[in-house]
Design a protein around this motif. Sequence first.
Motif, PDB file in Angstrom:
ATOM      1  N   SER A 262     -11.120   5.298  -3.645  1.00 24.02           N
ATOM      2  CA  SER A 262      -9.681   4.998  -3.633  1.00 24.02           C
ATOM      3  C   SER A 262      -9.355   3.848  -4.580  1.00 24.02           C
ATOM      4  CB  SER A 262      -9.215   4.664  -2.213  1.00 24.02           C
ATOM      5  OG  SER A 262      -9.554   3.330  -1.837  1.00 24.02           O
ATOM      6  N   GLU A 263     -10.213   2.822  -4.599  1.00 18.91           N
ATOM      7  CA  GLU A 263      -9.981   1.697  -5.507  1.00 18.91           C
ATOM      8  C   GLU A 263      -9.988   2.161  -6.966  1.00 18.91           C
ATOM      9  OE1 GLU A 263     -11.717  -2.326  -3.560  1.00 18.91           O
ATOM     10  OE2 GLU A 263     -13.224  -0.838  -4.146  1.00 18.91           O
ATOM     11  N   LEU A 264     -10.981   2.956  -7.309  1.00 13.48           N
ATOM     12  CA  LEU A 264     -11.097   3.430  -8.691  1.00 13.48           C
ATOM     13  C   LEU A 264      -9.900   4.287  -9.086  1.00 13.48           C
ATOM     14  CD1 LEU A 264     -14.892   4.357  -8.746  1.00 13.48           C
ATOM     15  CD2 LEU A 264     -13.802   2.397  -9.866  1.00 13.48           C
ATOM     16  N   VAL A 265      -9.497   5.196  -8.195  1.00 14.16           N
ATOM     17  CA  VAL A 265      -8.394   6.109  -8.516  1.00 14.16           C
ATOM     18  C   VAL A 265      -7.078   5.354  -8.665  1.00 14.16           C
ATOM     19  CG1 VAL A 265      -6.967   7.984  -7.615  1.00 14.16           C
ATOM     20  CG2 VAL A 265      -9.458   8.164  -7.537  1.00 14.16           C
ATOM     21  N   PHE A 266      -6.725   4.549  -7.679  1.00 18.66           N
ATOM     22  CA  PHE A 266      -5.435   3.869  -7.738  1.00 18.66           C
ATOM     23  C   PHE A 266      -5.398   2.855  -8.883  1.00 18.66           C
ATOM     24  CE2 PHE A 266      -4.876   5.150  -3.164  1.00 18.66           C
ATOM     25  CZ  PHE A 266      -3.787   5.979  -3.402  1.00 18.66           C
ATOM     26  N   GLN A 267      -6.493   2.119  -9.104  1.00 19.41           N
ATOM     27  CA  GLN A 267      -6.492   1.153 -10.200  1.00 19.41           C
ATOM     28  C   GLN A 267      -6.369   1.855 -11.553  1.00 19.41           C
ATOM     29  OE1 GLN A 267      -9.606  -1.834  -9.899  1.00 19.41           O
ATOM     30  NE2 GLN A 267      -9.355  -1.898  -7.680  1.00 19.41           N
ATOM     31  N   ALA A 268      -6.982   3.033 -11.672  1.00 12.89           N
ATOM     32  CA  ALA A 268      -6.868   3.789 -12.924  1.00 12.89           C
ATOM     33  C   ALA A 268      -5.457   4.324 -13.130  1.00 12.89           C
ATOM     34  CB  ALA A 268      -7.872   4.946 -12.918  1.00 12.89           C
ATOM     35  N   GLN A 269      -4.759   4.632 -12.034  1.00 13.50           N
ATOM     36  CA  GLN A 269      -3.416   5.205 -12.134  1.00 13.50           C
ATOM     37  C   GLN A 269      -2.327   4.153 -12.339  1.00 13.50           C
ATOM     38  OE1 GLN A 269      -2.751   7.571  -8.629  1.00 13.50           O
ATOM     39  NE2 GLN A 269      -3.962   9.299  -9.366  1.00 13.50           N
TER      40      GLN A 269
ATOM     41  N   LEU B 178      -7.573  -7.013   2.227  1.00 16.52           N
ATOM     42  CA  LEU B 178      -7.825  -6.047   3.287  1.00 16.52           C
ATOM     43  C   LEU B 178      -9.319  -5.753   3.441  1.00 16.52           C
ATOM     44  CD1 LEU B 178      -6.377  -4.143   5.341  1.00 16.52           C
ATOM     45  CD2 LEU B 178      -6.560  -2.354   3.615  1.00 16.52           C
ATOM     46  N   LYS B 179     -10.069  -5.820   2.336  1.00 15.31           N
ATOM     47  CA  LYS B 179     -11.504  -5.532   2.387  1.00 15.31           C
ATOM     48  C   LYS B 179     -12.244  -6.478   3.333  1.00 15.31           C
ATOM     49  CE  LYS B 179     -13.668  -4.317  -1.375  1.00 15.31           C
ATOM     50  NZ  LYS B 179     -14.173  -4.236  -2.768  1.00 15.31           N
ATOM     51  N   LYS B 180     -11.647  -7.627   3.632  1.00 19.78           N
ATOM     52  CA  LYS B 180     -12.290  -8.616   4.504  1.00 19.78           C
ATOM     53  C   LYS B 180     -11.868  -8.472   5.960  1.00 19.78           C
ATOM     54  CE  LYS B 180     -12.180 -11.781   0.580  1.00 19.78           C
ATOM     55  NZ  LYS B 180     -11.592 -13.034   0.026  1.00 19.78           N
ATOM     56  N   VAL B 181     -10.984  -7.513   6.255  1.00 19.90           N
ATOM     57  CA  VAL B 181     -10.468  -7.343   7.616  1.00 19.90           C
ATOM     58  C   VAL B 181     -11.390  -6.416   8.401  1.00 19.90           C
ATOM     59  CG1 VAL B 181      -8.548  -6.475   9.005  1.00 19.90           C
ATOM     60  CG2 VAL B 181      -8.084  -7.723   6.871  1.00 19.90           C
ATOM     61  N   PRO B 182     -11.975  -6.881   9.515  1.00 14.75           N
ATOM     62  CA  PRO B 182     -12.816  -5.992  10.324  1.00 14.75           C
ATOM     63  C   PRO B 182     -12.020  -4.785  10.822  1.00 14.75           C
ATOM     64  CG  PRO B 182     -13.106  -8.284  10.993  1.00 14.75           C
ATOM     65  CD  PRO B 182     -11.931  -8.252  10.049  1.00 14.75           C
ATOM     66  N   GLY B 183     -12.606  -3.607  10.678  1.00 12.57           N
ATOM     67  CA  GLY B 183     -11.942  -2.387  11.139  1.00 12.57           C
ATOM     68  C   GLY B 183     -10.956  -1.792  10.163  1.00 12.57           C
ATOM     69  N   ALA B 184     -10.853  -2.345   8.961  1.00 11.22           N
ATOM     70  CA  ALA B 184      -9.939  -1.783   7.961  1.00 11.22           C
ATOM     71  C   ALA B 184     -10.379  -0.366   7.599  1.00 11.22           C
ATOM     72  CB  ALA B 184      -9.912  -2.656   6.716  1.00 11.22           C
ATOM     73  N   LEU B 185      -9.406   0.482   7.275  1.00  9.67           N
ATOM     74  CA  LEU B 185      -9.686   1.891   6.976  1.00  9.67           C
ATOM     75  C   LEU B 185      -8.866   2.378   5.794  1.00  9.67           C
ATOM     76  CD1 LEU B 185      -9.718   3.773  10.414  1.00  9.67           C
ATOM     77  CD2 LEU B 185     -11.670   3.368   8.908  1.00  9.67           C
TER      78      LEU B 185
ATOM     79  N   ALA C 268       0.569  -5.725  -8.933  1.00  7.69           N
ATOM     80  CA  ALA C 268      -0.184  -6.963  -8.712  1.00  7.69           C
ATOM     81  C   ALA C 268      -0.284  -7.288  -7.225  1.00  7.69           C
ATOM     82  CB  ALA C 268       0.490  -8.113  -9.467  1.00  7.69           C
ATOM     83  N   ARG C 269       0.796  -7.074  -6.501  1.00  4.74           N
ATOM     84  CA  ARG C 269       0.778  -7.326  -5.055  1.00  4.74           C
ATOM     85  C   ARG C 269      -0.185  -6.375  -4.350  1.00  4.74           C
ATOM     86  NH1 ARG C 269       5.799  -7.839  -4.576  1.00  4.74           N
ATOM     87  NH2 ARG C 269       6.372  -5.705  -4.045  1.00  4.74           N
ATOM     88  N   PHE C 270      -0.192  -5.119  -4.778  1.00  4.51           N
ATOM     89  CA  PHE C 270      -1.123  -4.136  -4.209  1.00  4.51           C
ATOM     90  C   PHE C 270      -2.570  -4.586  -4.407  1.00  4.51           C
ATOM     91  CE2 PHE C 270      -3.928  -0.551  -5.351  1.00  4.51           C
ATOM     92  CZ  PHE C 270      -4.005   0.107  -4.120  1.00  4.51           C
ATOM     93  N   LEU C 271      -2.928  -4.968  -5.625  1.00  5.09           N
ATOM     94  CA  LEU C 271      -4.307  -5.357  -5.911  1.00  5.09           C
ATOM     95  C   LEU C 271      -4.708  -6.600  -5.112  1.00  5.09           C
ATOM     96  CD1 LEU C 271      -4.368  -4.784  -9.767  1.00  5.09           C
ATOM     97  CD2 LEU C 271      -5.464  -3.378  -8.005  1.00  5.09           C
TER      98      LEU C 271
ATOM     99  N   PHE D  19       0.839  -1.194   0.000  1.00  2.72           N
ATOM    100  CA  PHE D  19       0.000   0.000   0.000  1.00  2.72           C
ATOM    101  C   PHE D  19       0.877   1.247   0.000  1.00  2.72           C
ATOM    102  CE2 PHE D  19      -3.109  -2.674   2.711  1.00  2.72           C
ATOM    103  CZ  PHE D  19      -3.445  -3.434   1.613  1.00  2.72           C
ATOM    104  N   ASP D  20       1.899   1.234   0.849  1.00  2.03           N
ATOM    105  CA  ASP D  20       2.794   2.386   0.910  1.00  2.03           C
ATOM    106  C   ASP D  20       3.564   2.554  -0.403  1.00  2.03           C
ATOM    107  OD1 ASP D  20       1.988   2.966   3.474  1.00  2.03           O
ATOM    108  OD2 ASP D  20       3.689   1.985   4.444  1.00  2.03           O
ATOM    109  N   GLU D  21       3.926   1.435  -1.049  1.00  2.00           N
ATOM    110  CA  GLU D  21       4.636   1.508  -2.335  1.00  2.00           C
ATOM    111  C   GLU D  21       3.784   2.217  -3.386  1.00  2.00           C
ATOM    112  OE1 GLU D  21       7.277  -2.617  -1.923  1.00  2.00           O
ATOM    113  OE2 GLU D  21       5.488  -2.549  -3.201  1.00  2.00           O
ATOM    114  N   VAL D  22       2.500   1.883  -3.454  1.00  2.00           N
ATOM    115  CA  VAL D  22       1.628   2.482  -4.468  1.00  2.00           C
ATOM    116  C   VAL D  22       1.350   3.949  -4.148  1.00  2.00           C
ATOM    117  CG1 VAL D  22      -0.733   2.465  -5.366  1.00  2.00           C
ATOM    118  CG2 VAL D  22       0.600   0.358  -5.291  1.00  2.00           C
TER     119      VAL D  22
END
Length: 201
Positions: A144-151, A176-183, A167-170, A89-92
Motif C-alpha cells: 500500500s505504501e509503494l502504490v499510494f506513494q507512486a500515485q 500510524l506505523k507505530k500504533v499497536p493494532g494498526a491495519l 504531505a499530511r497523508f505521508l 487517509f480517506d482523502e488519498v
Amino acid sequence: AVPLYAETLREQLARKDIGWVSLHEGSLRGFAVPRARYDLIFSRWAFSDMKAVEPALRRLVSGLKPGGALAIEDYHHLGCAYHPIRPSFDEVIEASRAWYRKTGGNPRIAGELPAIYHRLGLVDIEVTPHLRVGGPSSELWRWSELVFQAQLPAMISARVLTSAQAARFLKELGQLKKVPGALFVVPAIFDVVGYKPAKRA
C-alpha cells in the motif's frame, strides 16, 4: 505483460517444466486474438485502468474455444482503508478513485464484469470476492505504501489531490506505523469467471 512479470512467469514455467503455456507480451489493443484458440484466458488487474472494456472483452471471448473460460481478477475498490482512521487517509483513497475515473479507468470494474459477461454470451458466471488486511510489518502494508506513494504525483498533477493533502497523508501514515493494532484493508478484489457455451453434440 509487464516485462518483470513476464520474465518471472517464464522462470516459473521452466522450473516446473511446463511447456504448453504460451506467453504474449504487449498491449491487448495490439494483440491479434486468434479465433477459438484458447481453453482459458486469464487477466489480473488490467481492466480497472482500461477504457472501452467491453470491446476488449469481446475480442478475448472470440479467442475462447467452446467451453473455454474467461477469468478476470480485478478491483472493486470499496472497503480500502487504514485504521485507526485519519481524514488524510480517506482523502488519498478517494483521490485515487477519482484519478482512476479521470484517466478513463474504473476502480469498481470487477463489479461491472458479470453484466458484461452476460451481454457477451458467457454462461455459468462465478464471482469470488477476496478481502485481506495486514499490519505495518506485513507485505500488504508495504504494498500500500509503494502504490499510494507512486500515485501521489499523478494525483496532484490531475488536481484530484493537493500537495498539502499528500504531505499530511505521508506524515500521518508514518505515525500510524507505530500504533499497536494498526491495519490496512486492501481494496476488495473479485475473481470473475465465465464460460463460452459448449457446442451441442
